[in-house]
Enzyme design. Structure first.
Site, mmCIF file in Angstrom:
data_model
loop_
_atom_site.group_PDB
_atom_site.id
_atom_site.type_symbol
_atom_site.label_atom_id
_atom_site.label_comp_id
_atom_site.label_asym_id
_atom_site.label_seq_id
_atom_site.Cartn_x
_atom_site.Cartn_y
_atom_site.Cartn_z
ATOM 1 N N ARG A 77 0.855 -1.180 0.000
ATOM 2 C CA ARG A 77 0.000 0.000 0.000
ATOM 3 C C ARG A 77 0.897 1.237 0.000
ATOM 4 N NH1 ARG A 77 -2.596 3.001 4.905
ATOM 5 N NH2 ARG A 77 -3.717 4.614 3.755
ATOM 6 N N HIS A 121 -2.917 10.897 0.768
ATOM 7 C CA HIS A 121 -2.297 10.689 2.076
ATOM 8 C C HIS A 121 -1.615 11.997 2.484
ATOM 9 C CE1 HIS A 121 -0.736 7.336 4.889
ATOM 10 N NE2 HIS A 121 -0.522 8.510 5.484
ATOM 11 N N GLU A 166 -7.110 8.519 6.564
ATOM 12 C CA GLU A 166 -7.309 9.215 7.834
ATOM 13 C C GLU A 166 -7.802 10.654 7.665
ATOM 14 O OE1 GLU A 166 -3.792 8.873 10.219
ATOM 15 O OE2 GLU A 166 -3.890 6.689 10.293
ATOM 16 N N ASN A 291 -6.904 2.000 10.316
ATOM 17 C CA ASN A 291 -5.558 2.239 10.841
ATOM 18 C C ASN A 291 -5.665 2.259 12.363
ATOM 19 O OD1 ASN A 291 -4.870 2.555 8.192
ATOM 20 N ND2 ASN A 291 -4.327 4.721 8.332
ATOM 21 N N TYR A 293 -3.751 1.971 16.190
ATOM 22 C CA TYR A 293 -2.536 2.010 16.997
ATOM 23 C C TYR A 293 -2.826 1.938 18.498
ATOM 24 C CZ TYR A 293 -0.209 3.364 12.680
ATOM 25 O OH TYR A 293 0.271 3.373 11.392
ATOM 26 N N GLU A 349 -3.215 -0.048 8.438
ATOM 27 C CA GLU A 349 -2.002 0.345 9.155
ATOM 28 C C GLU A 349 -2.071 -0.216 10.565
ATOM 29 O OE1 GLU A 349 -0.912 4.471 9.414
ATOM 30 O OE2 GLU A 349 -1.379 4.853 7.298
#
Length: 449
Positions: A77, A121, A166, A291, A293, A349
């Site tokens: 990606r 992005h 995002e 994504n 985290y 991600e």
């Protein structure tokens, strides 16, 4: 607990973003982006660093693809730099930019790796920001036209597309908090940006459908689903409000639910909606990307903005000061599956930042012994495996990131890569986590479901 191996057709990939890895910011007709401009203001980026060279992937993509192939990675990606295709955001197409991405996609195909391209992005052409940026409807319209150019010029080689990466970060970090480019601090502008980002996504999907292009198109979100600090109803309400602001402002219109009006009313915000906008935004997507985290916790606070206050948690944190909460990934996959039933999901991600040094081994080889990153990934892979075991349609996992790179406002002070980049020599050194990923893809690791 049962041991689970990921399905045979599960896609294992890795991810990067154009400004973070490409470099070559003044080559082959590329125009300026907001991320070329933002670091030039002292204090915006750690150490005043820029992505002018980054990991130099523009010149070294063949070396990087060889490393991906050696690890058994099945997908890459990457993002397309809008100012490489349209230096001013609109107007004449820069064929040198088109040819670069054609070479990259062809090299990936030659290596047996699927190209997955993100259209945006964060590197908005500076000319569009000068005209008002994402708070203006014209930027969404320009994005739809840019997307159609990419489909037309690259669609024979790229069949997996992500519209936006995002949009939360673009709107809130870029236009409300000023922590990312373009560095504005205007909540009303951020709200307008949210709508125009969503509209831009919809216009891109519309162009893809109307052009009958091959493949699939979706969007990637960094959803935030903080858990309530206690079982008290007011803390649960705080979590709902936080989720409305941080996630539903993006997911609800795509899911055909409009915007969360309770949050808009509480925040005193209005959106520049026009007739037909919500129909454009809510067109069918082929997949949704997550994504992930971290996950936090919130409590009700009468004195806090929107009555929501983040509270301390017990989990250890990464160098980014993000609590490590693998179960949050499991919860997020269930939440999004409930919001978008039957839509395939991808983790686009997930990764772990460190500060790292090369360690010379007795045989003279160079190694990076990132065992903490391996443990982070292992626990998150296990959370994903549990979700698949639960019946969640999770189809793939892209590790962030393939190589160390320019980490936005953190400059080069944080390393997320599974491949080490020596920023002086541009030498690539696979880390221990790279070899761990190779073992996972080969099927030699098992995870608890």
């Amino acid at each position: 607990m049962n041991e689970l191996q990921f399905p045979h057709n599960f896609i294992w990939g890795t991810a990067t973003a154009s400004y973070q890895v490409e470099g070559a910011t003044r080559e082959d007709g590329r125009g300026l982006s907001i991320w070329d401009t933002f670091p030039r203001t002292p204090g915006n980026v750690w150490g005043g660093e820029t992505g002018d060279v980054a990991a130099d992937q523009y010149h070294r993509y063949e070396e990087d693809i060889a490393l991906m192939k050696a690890a058994g990675l099945q997908a890459y990606r990457f993002s397309i730099a809008w100012p490489r295709i349209l230096p001013d955001g609109t107007g004449e197409v820069n064929q040198a930019g088109i040819q670069y991405y054609r070479r990259l996609a062809q090299a990936l195909h030659d290596a047996g790796i699927q190209p997955t391209a993100t259209l945006y992005h964060w590197d908005l052409p500076q000319a569009l920001e000068d005209a008002g940026g994402w708070p203006e409807r014209a930027t969404a319209e320009a994005f739809g036209k840019y997307a159609e150019i990419c489909f037309r010029e690259l669609g024979d080689l790229i069949t997996n597309w992500i519209t936006l990466n995002e949009p939360w970060c673009t709107a809130y970090l870029g236009y409300e908090y000023g922590q990312h480019a373009p560095g504005r601090t205007d909540p009303a502008a951020a709200a307008r940006a949210i709508h125009h980002l969503n509209l831009g996504h919809g216009l891109a999907v519309q162009a893809f459908r109307e052009g009958n292009y091959r493949g699939e198109i979706g969007i990637t979100w960094n959803l935030m689903l903080p858990r309530p600090a206690t079982r008290r109803p007011e803390d649960k309400k705080a979590a709902e409000l936080a989720i409305a602001r941080e996630s539903r402002m993006f997911t609800d219109p795509v899911a055909g639910k409009g915007y969360p009006q309770e949050y808009l009313d509480l925040a005193g915000l209005s959106l520049p909606l026009q007739d037909g906008d919500l129909d454009i935004i809510s067109q069918r997507i082929d997949f949704a990307g997550i994504n992930y985290y971290t996950e936090g916790a919130v409590a009700w606070d009468d004195n806090a903005p929107l009555k929501v206050r983040m509270v301390p948690v017990h989990q250890p944190t990464t160098i980014m000061d993000w609590p490590i909460v693998p179960d949050g990934l499991h919860r997020m996959l269930h939440w999004l599956n409930a919001e978008l039933p039957e839509v395939p999901l991808y983790i686009t991600e997930n990764g772990y930042a460190r500060q790292e040094d090369i360690e010379l081994q007795p045989d003279g080889s160079k190694r990076i012994l990132d065992h903490d990153r391996i443990e982070y990934l292992r626990t998150h892979f296990a959370a994903a495996a549990r979700a698949i075991h639960d019946g969640i349609p999770l189809k793939g996992y892209y590790i962030w990131s393939f190589i160390d790179n320019f980490e936005w406002a953190h400059g080069y002070s944080k390393r997320f890569g599974i491949v080490y980049c020596d920023y002086t020599t541009m030498e690539r050194i696979p880390k221990n986590s790279y070899y761990f990923i190779r073992e996972v893809i080969a099927g030699h690791e098992r995870f608890q479901a």
